[in-house]
Design a protein around this motif. Structure first.
Motif: not given
Length: 422
Positions: A205-221
């Motif tokens: 049920a998760t989305t690409c936008e959810d994945a992007l939010a996680i990447v931003r949350r942890y400052g991953i390049t």
């Protein structure tokens, strides 16, 4: 009158019981599906998948064939199911090739065929098949960044699902219209099916936008290729309710809770009352260690919330935000923080280990803690707080001779923690 074993022996017996409860030889045979009219194809991934495949072979009277991928060193002999070894926790080309072959193996099946999918922890790294346009090197770099970020296992797997050609229900979709029966050994908090090996056979049920939010949350390049996949939505996973998943079913054959209950039985037999505090504890390992120390001290000093003798059992998956350059893992990080907070209190012993036999990237399951641990470290010139700051739990406990080494356990129900209060 029951004689209580020495603390160290009792803790190790409980850990061994937890591992034994999750052995595929015990938990796979009762859940095998009925024989199909067509073919039976066995596929799978994870640290336990080879032992799971062996259990299937030994209890399946009819024809079968298949392919599973497991961690280097975790293969066991099979006659009809091919076993491939690959890298964990950072994927490699062997895992990528195995995943591609798995998709080819389940292509063009019929409705009378059954795919038996054997899934266990570690499958996320072992089933490393990036979407078109993504190189393996980019996936490897992302995996390393996620492992060091402090992200939870659920967050890491959300990102992985949306960059994969096989996870997030895609493997089950590729098997359509065949029946898909998944037998899973859970290594994730809450036994969430989508997080066990990143859910190759269940809707997501998760989305690409959810994945992007996680990447931003942890400052991953993110490399450009990975960011493009997520921002365009091209990495969207197979969703619950997708018609290609209509003929799928999943059974959890072993879980962290089952392992903790097996350990609790060992404690009771030794005259020690067990208390299971949770099978899905998460958070920074050192913070969980401090909290557990507080509970253990209250128990030892005031008999609250439990009277001694007792053992506090817990499971789940903590995380480590890596800041040092030591040899560490989440279980020894927890244990070292626990020991520092207990400050040598008499009558409190502990063991923390990963049930797969590998804590972090070391071939060491975990370690033991005793009331004299800190004192022995100081006598060797080792400063416990410095070791913790450097994420050097393995270096710390190995120097004391307190590392717990099991070798490949052939299963994985995640972290095991036991605090014995005598």
């Amino acid at each position: 009158m029951t004689t209580t074993p020495a603390p160290r022996a009792l803790l190790q017996a409980m850990f061994q019981a937890a591992i034994e409860a999750a052995q595929p030889s015990h938990c796979i045979p009762p859940h095998l599906p009925p024989a199909p009219k067509g073919r039976l194809i066995v596929i799978g991934a994870g640290k336990a998948s080879a032992a799971m495949a062996q259990a299937v072979e030994r209890h399946w009277p009819g024809q079968l064939s298949g392919l599973v991928v497991t961690r280097y060193g975790y293969a066991v002999p099979c006659e009809r199911i091919e076993i491939v070894e690959a890298s964990h926790p950072v994927p490699d080309a062997a895992g990528m090739q195995a995943a591609q072959r798995m998709l080819e193996l389940v292509a063009n099946l019929q409705a009378d065929d059954t795919v038996l999918c054997l899934i266990s922890g570690g499958g996320s790294s072992l089933l490393a098949l990036p979407l078109d346009g993504i190189g393996l090197e980019d996936k490897q770099a992302l995996n390393r960044a996620l492992l060091a970020s402090g992200a939870t296992i659920g967050e890491m797997n959300c990102v992985r699902r949306h960059l994969s050609a096989i996870k997030g229900g895609r493997l089950a979709a590729a098997c359509h219209p065949a029946q898909v029966v998944t037998l899973a050994i859970s290594d994730v908090p809450g036994d969430k099916l989508g997080d066990i090996a990143s859910g190759p056979t269940v809707g997501d049920a998760t989305t690409c936008e959810d994945a992007l939010a996680i990447v931003r949350r942890y400052g991953i390049t993110l490399p450009d290729s990975l960011r493009a996949v997520l921002e365009s939505g091209r990495g969207e996973s197979v969703k619950p309710g997708d018609p290609r998943l209509a003929c799928t079913q999943t059974t959890l054959v072993a879980t962290p809770q089952m392992a903790l209950e097996a350990a609790a039985q060992v404690a009771r037999a030794a005259g020690v009352t067990p208390y299971i505090l949770g099978d899905s504890l998460e958070g920074e390992a050192r913070d969980v260690g401090k909290v557990m120390a507080g509970i253990a001290l209250q128990t030892a000093v005031r008999g609250q919330p439990f009277p001694a003798p007792c053992v506090l059992l817990s499971g789940g998956e903590t995380t480590v935000t890596v800041r040092g350059n030591g040899r560490g893992g989440r279980n020894v990080e927890f244990l070292l923080a626990l020991g520092i907070a207990l400050d040598g209190h008499t009558g409190i012993h502990a063991l923390a280990g990963d049930t797969d036999g590998v804590d972090g990237q070391e071939e060491i399951a975990g370690a033991l803690l005793a009331p004299d641990t800190l004192q022995r470290a100081w006598a060797l010139g080792i400063k416990p707080r410095d070791s913790l700051d450097n994420n050097d739990g393995h270096g710390f406990f190995q120097a004391l001779g307190d590392a717990v080494i099991t070798g490949p356990t052939l299963t994985n129900v995640n972290d095991f923690r036991a605090i014995l209060i005598t």
